[in-house]
Design an enzyme around this catalytic site. Structure first.
Site, PDB file in Angstrom:
ATOM      1  N   GLY A 133     -22.114  11.536  -6.489  1.00  0.00           N
ATOM      2  CA  GLY A 133     -22.700  10.810  -5.370  1.00  0.00           C
ATOM      3  C   GLY A 133     -24.138  11.241  -5.193  1.00  0.00           C
ATOM      4  NE  ARG A 134     -25.435  16.881  -2.406  1.00  0.00           N
ATOM      5  CZ  ARG A 134     -25.378  16.982  -1.087  1.00  0.00           C
ATOM      6  NH1 ARG A 134     -26.455  16.791  -0.375  1.00  0.00           N
ATOM      7  NH2 ARG A 134     -24.246  17.276  -0.494  1.00  0.00           N
TER       8      ARG A 134
ATOM      9  CB  CYS B 259     -31.391  14.628  25.150  1.00  0.00           C
ATOM     10  SG  CYS B 259     -32.481  13.347  25.738  1.00  0.00           S
TER      11      CYS B 259
HETATM   12  C1  LIG Z   1     -17.902  13.805  -1.524  1.00  0.00           C
HETATM   13  C2  LIG Z   1     -17.080  13.612  -2.726  1.00  0.00           C
HETATM   14  C3  LIG Z   1     -17.684  13.268  -3.946  1.00  0.00           C
HETATM   15  C4  LIG Z   1     -19.175  13.154  -4.116  1.00  0.00           C
HETATM   16  O1  LIG Z   1     -19.771  14.388  -3.945  1.00  0.00           O
HETATM   17  P1  LIG Z   1     -21.333  14.612  -4.304  1.00  0.00           P
HETATM   18  O2  LIG Z   1     -21.561  16.028  -3.973  1.00  0.00           O
HETATM   19  O3  LIG Z   1     -22.093  13.678  -3.453  1.00  0.00           O
HETATM   20  O4  LIG Z   1     -21.489  14.333  -5.756  1.00  0.00           O
HETATM   21  C5  LIG Z   1     -16.873  13.060  -5.040  1.00  0.00           C
HETATM   22  N1  LIG Z   1     -15.525  13.190  -4.948  1.00  0.00           N
HETATM   23  C6  LIG Z   1     -14.912  13.514  -3.792  1.00  0.00           C
HETATM   24  C7  LIG Z   1     -13.459  13.634  -3.760  1.00  0.00           C
HETATM   25  C8  LIG Z   1     -15.668  13.735  -2.647  1.00  0.00           C
HETATM   26  O5  LIG Z   1     -15.056  14.076  -1.514  1.00  0.00           O
END
Ligand SMILES: *Cc1c(COP(=O)(O)O)cnc(C)c1O
Length: 426
Positions: A288-289, A356
């Site tokens: 993801g990241r 706030c």
């Molecule tokens: C959050 C998550 C990801 C993605 O994680 P990244 O650190 O953004 O690569 C992949 N698999 C599972 C099961 C997750 O919970």
């Protein structure tokens, strides 16, 4: 002609965010112009950077049978999800809502893996009815629920068991998930027994093992250890007759938020592939990241500058914890920069939001050319866990999102209006 145009443009313009005549640009498009047209706060993403980052991972694993399921929870705006799909990604959905988004973005059910520590029966039924690629199950209770739901539908669900390997991801405690003290998965020592228990269950077929030991991991050793442990276990299970066909090594690969070097996609592949090579198991990844974080910025204007007794200089932005939660939630560091080239004396300041809450701080003790009211600032690397974590606290309206693609930019989510916000209320 168009095609050559595109190739030439890719060669001559830097992808992602870079300075052009001193001012910050996205794929060559001046951010100042985008902010002038769409106002702030504003999320801006680079399609070229997303593509390049996705391809780097795909290329690094090209020598081994694999599929990459982009973790929608990092950023699931439809245009972003569609872009990832066009690049060949599958989807990792963490909720029924993310499954719906995946479908609307064009993913077919067999391209979707469904993960999440607490899936409701309604969400499980949705995934079973669709026939998603796999449900990554987190407990024996969940497998029992899947079994019952699938039996009632006279079908069999493909399940991967999320294993908790008790490995320290050495990331921030709030984003480490692979320790036995965390809520995630089943203990690694219990997996053989669980597979035996469900071997004859008519509604489930355990076809994979899944791990995800944490996020923002920049030390590959825990990932290497986890992949070795899970592949060893998968081989044992297969030898014992469990039809394991894949290992899902989750996501978690970090990025550099502060400029210090971090492992590349190739380093990541070099850490994971030796364990799976020769096993005959298909590899599933859920990044993801790493794909999206550096491909986005949050643009914000300075509302006020004030010096408090004791000498602290506060720069108050029109963005804060409602637009970016990471600094408050994980003490995360994000670079904050002037968009325009400003020549003023450097001052150490605290960059804060307008909410706030005293925790509404985006950065402390930051040396910057002394900010002035109206200056446009960029908070870097906000493509992941930025817009998706935004809230309406203080009745603030969600910002618009812009995607820059091939030298042009377009609004991929318009700014929320007060009518949008109140439409749900009596
Ligand atoms: C959050 C998550 C990801 C993605 O994680 P990244 O650190 O953004 O690569 C992949 N698999 C599972 C099961 C997750 O919970």
């Amino acid at each position: 002609m168009r095609r050559w145009d595109k190739i030439i443009r890719l060669i001559v313009t830097e992808t992602g965010f870079s300075r052009k005549g001193g001012a910050l640009a996205c794929d060559g498009v001046a951010l100042r112009a985008v902010a002038a047209a769409e106002n702030t706060p504003l999320y801006v993403y680079s399609a070229a950077a997303i593509s390049a980052r996705y391809r780097a991972i795909a290329d690094a694993f090209a020598s081994y049978p694999h599929s990459i399921h982009y973790a929608l929870k990092a950023n699931s705006t439809l245009a972003i999800a569609r872009l990832l799909r066009s690049l060949g990604a599958g989807a990792d959905a963490n909720s029924g809502g993310e499954i719906d988004v995946a479908l609307r973005a064009g993913f077919i059910p067999t391209e979707i893996v469904f993960t999440g520590v607490g899936k409701t029966s309604a969400e499980l039924a949705q995934a079973i009815d669709l026939g998603v690629m796999t449900i990554n199950a987190e407990s024996t209770g969940e497998i029992e629920r899947i079994d019952a739901l699938a039996r009632a539908r006279e079908t069999r669900a493909r399940v991967a068991l999320r294993v908790n390997p008790d490995i320290d991801a050495r990331s921030h405690p709030h984003i480490s998930t692979g320790l036995k003290t965390n809520k995630f998965g089943v203990p690694i020592g219990a997996v053989v027994e669980i597979c035996r228990q469900f071997a004859a269950a008519p509604g489930v077929e355990i076809v994979g093992l899944h791990i995800h030991v944490g996020s923002q991991i920049t030390d590959l050793e825990p990932l290497r250890q986890a992949s070795e442990a899970i592949v060893t276990l998968a081989r044992q299970l297969r030898d014992a007759g469990v039809p394991i066909d894949h290992v899902d090594l989750g996501g978690g690969l970090g990025i550099s938020y502060d400029g210090t070097p971090v492992p590349s996609a190739r380093d990541y592949a070099d850490a994971l592939l030796p364990a799976v090579r020769g096993s005959g198991l298909k590899l599933v990844l859920e990044p993801g990241r790493n794909v999206i974080a550096p491909a986005g910025v949050l643009l914000s204007r300075v509302i006020d500058v004030k010096e408090q007794p004791g000498g602290r200089l506060f720069v108050i932005l029109d963005a804060g914890m409602t637009e970016l939660m990471r600094p408050m939630l994980y003490s995360a560091y994000h670079r904050i920069e002037h968009v325009d080239a400003v020549e003023r004396p450097e001052t150490v300041c605290d960059i804060v939001g307008p909410l706030c809450e005293s925790s509404d701080t985006l950065g402390t003790d930051r040396p910057l050319a002394r900010p002035e009211v109206g200056d446009l600032m960029a908070v870097r690397d906000t493509g992941a866990y930025g817009a998706v974590m935004a809230s309406n606290y203080n009745r603030r309206l969600m910002p618009a999102e812009v995607l820059v693609d091939d030298g042009r930019w377009s609004v991929i989510r318009r700014r929320q209006t007060i009518d949008d916000l109140l439409a749900l209320e009596t």
